[in-house]
Design a protein around this motif. Structure first.
Motif, PDB file in Angstrom:
ATOM      1  N   LEU A  90       6.997 -14.484  -4.697  1.00 26.57           N
ATOM      2  CA  LEU A  90       5.723 -15.300  -5.421  1.00 26.57           C
ATOM      3  C   LEU A  90       4.882 -14.279  -6.486  1.00 26.57           C
ATOM      4  O   LEU A  90       5.162 -13.361  -6.813  1.00 26.57           O
ATOM      5  N   ASP A  91       4.726 -15.399  -7.475  1.00 27.90           N
ATOM      6  CA  ASP A  91       3.971 -14.801  -8.986  1.00 27.90           C
ATOM      7  C   ASP A  91       2.252 -14.670  -8.643  1.00 27.90           C
ATOM      8  O   ASP A  91       1.579 -15.336  -9.454  1.00 27.90           O
ATOM      9  N   LEU A  92       1.911 -13.461  -7.889  1.00 25.28           N
ATOM     10  CA  LEU A  92       1.155 -13.317  -7.316  1.00 25.28           C
ATOM     11  C   LEU A  92       0.431 -12.033  -8.020  1.00 25.28           C
ATOM     12  O   LEU A  92       1.640 -11.056  -8.738  1.00 25.28           O
ATOM     13  N   SER A  93      -0.586 -11.358  -8.087  1.00 22.35           N
ATOM     14  CA  SER A  93      -0.958 -10.199  -9.257  1.00 22.35           C
ATOM     15  C   SER A  93      -0.634  -8.972  -8.941  1.00 22.35           C
ATOM     16  O   SER A  93      -0.308  -8.065  -9.092  1.00 22.35           O
ATOM     17  N   ILE A  94      -0.632  -9.216  -7.692  1.00 29.40           N
ATOM     18  CA  ILE A  94      -0.647  -7.808  -6.809  1.00 29.40           C
ATOM     19  C   ILE A  94       1.289  -7.885  -6.446  1.00 29.40           C
ATOM     20  O   ILE A  94       1.790  -6.213  -6.527  1.00 29.40           O
ATOM     21  N   SER A  95       1.905  -8.750  -6.303  1.00 29.57           N
ATOM     22  CA  SER A  95       2.873  -8.538  -6.751  1.00 29.57           C
ATOM     23  C   SER A  95       3.791  -8.032  -7.594  1.00 29.57           C
ATOM     24  O   SER A  95       5.048  -7.395  -7.314  1.00 29.57           O
ATOM     25  N   LYS A  96       2.768  -8.257  -8.699  1.00 31.77           N
ATOM     26  CA  LYS A  96       3.730  -7.926  -9.848  1.00 31.77           C
ATOM     27  C   LYS A  96       3.264  -6.333 -10.312  1.00 31.77           C
ATOM     28  O   LYS A  96       3.743  -5.465 -10.960  1.00 31.77           O
ATOM     29  N   ARG A  97       2.565  -5.588  -9.604  1.00 26.46           N
ATOM     30  CA  ARG A  97       2.051  -3.909  -9.847  1.00 26.46           C
ATOM     31  C   ARG A  97       3.635  -3.818  -8.979  1.00 26.46           C
ATOM     32  O   ARG A  97       3.917  -2.562  -9.014  1.00 26.46           O
ATOM     33  N   ILE A  98       4.551  -3.990  -7.664  1.00 23.56           N
ATOM     34  CA  ILE A  98       5.621  -3.320  -6.891  1.00 23.56           C
ATOM     35  C   ILE A  98       7.032  -3.648  -7.490  1.00 23.56           C
ATOM     36  O   ILE A  98       7.402  -4.210  -8.645  1.00 23.56           O
ATOM     37  N   PRO A  99       7.092  -2.347  -8.196  1.00 23.42           N
ATOM     38  CA  PRO A  99       8.810  -2.490  -9.291  1.00 23.42           C
ATOM     39  C   PRO A  99       9.731  -2.936  -8.721  1.00 23.42           C
ATOM     40  O   PRO A  99       9.906  -3.813  -7.530  1.00 23.42           O
ATOM     41  N   GLY A 100      10.645  -3.968  -9.306  1.00 19.97           N
ATOM     42  CA  GLY A 100      11.565  -4.461  -9.121  1.00 19.97           C
ATOM     43  C   GLY A 100      13.264  -4.293  -8.262  1.00 19.97           C
ATOM     44  O   GLY A 100      13.264  -4.623  -7.265  1.00 19.97           O
ATOM     45  N   SER A 101      12.915  -2.831  -8.481  1.00 19.77           N
ATOM     46  CA  SER A 101      13.730  -2.190  -7.421  1.00 19.77           C
ATOM     47  C   SER A 101      13.396  -1.914  -5.941  1.00 19.77           C
ATOM     48  O   SER A 101      14.108  -2.407  -5.039  1.00 19.77           O
ATOM     49  N   ILE A 102      12.200  -2.171  -5.669  1.00 23.29           N
ATOM     50  CA  ILE A 102      11.285  -1.952  -4.409  1.00 23.29           C
ATOM     51  C   ILE A 102      11.811  -3.047  -3.594  1.00 23.29           C
ATOM     52  O   ILE A 102      11.910  -3.374  -2.465  1.00 23.29           O
ATOM     53  N   TRP A 103      11.616  -4.674  -4.883  1.00 28.54           N
ATOM     54  CA  TRP A 103      11.275  -5.676  -3.914  1.00 28.54           C
ATOM     55  C   TRP A 103      13.195  -6.299  -3.706  1.00 28.54           C
ATOM     56  O   TRP A 103      12.927  -6.532  -2.483  1.00 28.54           O
ATOM     57  N   PHE A 104      13.767  -5.771  -4.367  1.00 25.31           N
ATOM     58  CA  PHE A 104      15.504  -5.871  -4.500  1.00 25.31           C
ATOM     59  C   PHE A 104      15.309  -5.158  -2.922  1.00 25.31           C
ATOM     60  O   PHE A 104      16.269  -5.591  -1.795  1.00 25.31           O
TER      61      PHE A 104
END
Length: 85
Positions: free
Chosen positions: A15-29
């Motif tokens: 999702l393109d949310l402001s909170i989700s942009k603060r978490i690095p991509g490696s964590i999302w992966f």
């Protein structure tokens, strides 16, 4: 990792949310990999494993009549409503 890269978009957040942009991509992966592993293990544990003879019987007794019935229904609809090319 391959399923995560190809299916839900790889390392960016879903999702393109402001909170989700603060978490690095490696964590999302990592979160997506863990989710896929959980789903894979859950499906393997929840559904039975069929033997070859059971699969053949299922195909002959269930899927063949269903596919033939679908052919008859679709052709009947096409002829009835004159949707044939």
């Amino acid at each position: 990792g391959l399923c995560t890269s190809l299916s839900p978009g790889g390392w960016p957040p879903i999702l393109d949310l402001s909170i989700s942009k603060r978490i690095p991509g490696s964590i999302w992966f990592s979160i997506k990999v863990i989710l896929f592993l959980f789903l894979y293990i859950w499906v393997r544990a929840a559904f039975p494993r069929y033997r070859y003879d059971q699969l053949m019987g299922l195909g002959r007794k269930v899927f063949l009549p269903l596919s033939l019935a679908r052919v008859v229904v679709v052709s009947g609809v096409l002829v009835t409503f004159q949707w044939l090319p």
